[in-house]
Design an enzyme around this catalytic site. Structure first.
Site: not given
Ligand code: SIN
Length: 495
Positions: A12-13, A15, A46-47, A112, A227, A274, A332, A367, A373
């Site tokens: 239920g996320g 996708a 959060q991204g 970002e 991450h 990253r 992550h 990624r 998302l």
């Molecule tokens: C983040 O906000 O640092 C992660 C974003 C992401 O994983 O795309």
């Protein structure tokens, strides 16, 4: 059985929700462990969502950044499909109730790591995942074609006539068989198999293990993104994320003596890719040092831009406006998983995969920020629309049940997580990987997590070069090199 069985979506996320909504009016049974996106990695995101909609930006530029981040291990056609569908995905989310942050008349666009343009759309500052999930959950709850069943776990696949034809559910120890016209796995990643993760505990590869038990092909299992800035809470397994966007507005990573740890390591400093930053943080931690993210000097509106990070830190007695934030690297995102075609079909007839559990080639070996998302929305909608148009399937033969099998007990699970963290963390060597494989050997018969972990370790051992997030310290390669590998030599495993 006549083929009027529903589409079954497991997960239920984001996708799963996008797939279920796009399949209307075909009946969908949506299965999730918790209600309304709780416990889903999407809610914690959060991204935001990347889309090349700003002045001077282009689909080509988004494609180029995604390929560069992915160390050119990506499938270029799929990457273009993703980037080209981004603007429409944002519109679709708005039509389905998400209110993105605005800047005057238009959407506010942030930047970002790895993006050469400001193209990240946020909702509620760093609460993007939660806001989008709240809107989509509300839509799914009121959609008449979706029967959302929470508090359930799919623990076996039903095979009939050589194709996946349903799932077995477990609800508080009670089992039920649910036949389907298609089974969609949208079960997320494997981060929770590591000792330190930004993922919720449920992101443990349960769907991947189910497909593996049924003989599905796996691909790129070794590609796990770490991450660099999870909130460093002692003894904790699932750590809150401290978004990269904070470094985007100037926060600095420092060692225990206050020295900026990324200085001189990469031209982009704290905003280096990253994987490079995660390795640096990991190295510092492995040698007994501490790392913190210093955001004290930033002139930002914390409540508006970073409400999630602020509330989380305050909840743990850290005021990021006045104190450095202790951080750790953490597992992550899984780039590998079930190889799928561009409609989400896995190697097993009747079984589909979407989101992090799938390996559709868009992320390559690493990624790009805020593409996850986006992937859920773009490929979830594609899959849902495809299933909507599918003819009903007629099943006649006898059924075969393929079970995922028992899970590890808590002590074994702790050992597995620590083993993967040490052997298959941000820095890997053949010796450590082999040691990890040997450590897990006695656990293989005791739980499915060990078998999944073993396939990840074995894949990491086989790939002797460093590429993207897969860093082999025993390989001779330049840490910042992004050479193009031959995709045909990327292994895939058959079980
Ligand atoms: C983040 O906000 O640092 C992660 C974003 C992401 O994983 O795309």
């Amino acid at each position: 059985m006549r083929g009027n069985a529903p589409i079954v979506v497991v997960g239920g996320g984001m996708a799963g929700l996008c797939t279920a909504l796009a399949a209307a009016p075909r009946p969908v049974v949506l299965l999730s462990r918790a209600a309304d996106g709780e416990g889903s990695a999407s809610t914690l995101a959060q991204g935001g969502i990347a889309a090349a909609i700003g002045a001077g930006d282009s689909i080509d530029a988004h494609v180029a950044d995604t390929l560069l981040a992915g160390a050119m291990h990506n499938d270029p056609g799929r990457v273009r499909m993703l980037a080209a569908a981004a603007a429409e995905a944002i519109e679709w989310l708005q039509e389905h109730g998400t209110e993105f942050d605005r800047d005057g008349a238009g959407l506010q666009l942030g930047r970002e790591g790895g993006h050469h343009h400001a193209r990240i759309v946020h909702a509620g500052g760093d609460a993007s995942g939660a806001r989008v999930m709240a809107a989509l959950s509300a839509e799914a709850r009121s959609a008449t074609h979706i029967d959302w069943r929470s508090g359930v776990e799919a623990d076996a696949l039903v095979l009939r006539d050589g194709r996946v034809a349903g799932v077995r559910l477990d609800q508080d120890g009670r089992n039920e068989i649910l036949m389907s016209s298609a089974v969609v796995l949208a079960t997320g990643g494997v981060g929770a198999l590591f000792a330190r993760t930004t993922n919720p505990v449920g992101a443990n590869g349960s769907g991947l293990a189910l497909a593996m038990a049924a003989g599905a092909q796996l691909q790129d299992m070794e590609f796990v993104q770490f991450h660099p800035t999870a909130l460093d809470l002692e003894e904790a397994h699932s750590l809150p994320l401290v978004t990269e966007a904070l470094r985007g507005v100037g926060a600095r990573l420092r060692d225990g003596n206050g020295k900026a740890i990324m200085d001189g390591l990469h031209p982009l400093g704290d905003l280096a890719p990253r994987d490079i930053v995660a390795r640096r943080v990991w190295q510092e931690n492995q040698t007994g040092g501490t790392v913190s993210l210093d955001a004290r000097a930033l002139e930002i509106h914390w409540e508006r831009a970073f409400p999630t990070v602020l509330a989380t830190c305050l909840g743990h007695g850290i005021d990021p406006r006045h104190m450095p934030i202790p951080v750790s690297a953490a597992a992550h995102f899984h780039m590998g998983g079930l190889p799928v075609d561009d409609l989400g079909r896995t190697s097993l007839d009747g079984l589909y995969a979407v989101g992090e559990v799938a390996c559709n080639g868009v992320h390559g070996a690493n990624r790009l920020a805020s593409n996850s998302l986006l992937e859920c929305v773009v490929f979830g909608r594609r899959l849902g629309s495809h299933l909507r148009e599918q003819q009903s399937v007629r099943h006649d033969g006898g059924c075969l049940l393929v079970e995922r099998g028992a899970g590890l007990h808590s002590d074994d699970l702790r050992l597995l997580r620590e083993t993967l963290w040490q052997a298959a963390g941000p820095i890997r060597t053949a010796q450590n990987l082999q040691h990890g494989i040997d450590t897990l050997a006695p656990l293989l018969a005791r739980g499915w997590q060990a078998r999944l972990g073993q396939s990840l370790l074995a894949a990491a051992l086989r790939r002797t070069t460093s590429i993207g997030a897969h860093w082999r310290d025993d390989a001779v390669i330049n840490p910042v090199s992004r050479s193009r590998p031959n995709r045909s030599i990327s292994h895939s495993i058959r079980h």
